[in-house]
Design a protein around this motif. Sequence first.
Motif: not given
Length: 93
Positions: A26-50
Amino acid sequence: SIYKLDNVGALGINEPLKTNMNIYPNPASNYVTLAFDEVVAISSIELMDTQGKVAKTYSKTESQLNLAGIASGAYILKVETDMGLASKRIVIP
């Protein structure tokens, strides 16, 4: 900001998320990677403008998010998990 949302009827109570979410690079051009300190179950991921408009929605099983076709600018990546809601600002140059 990172919050945990517990729904009580129509009201929500915000609490800090119980784990850290890291986004890189971050800043990112082609991709970003998500990493969590613990195992989580993701229910949604959204990229929103300002303005809060959803620019892209990702599969909840993705940990590497493709940014191809996203215009340059500042965005908020909103990730909803079983441990709460995490939002982080990312920049696409």
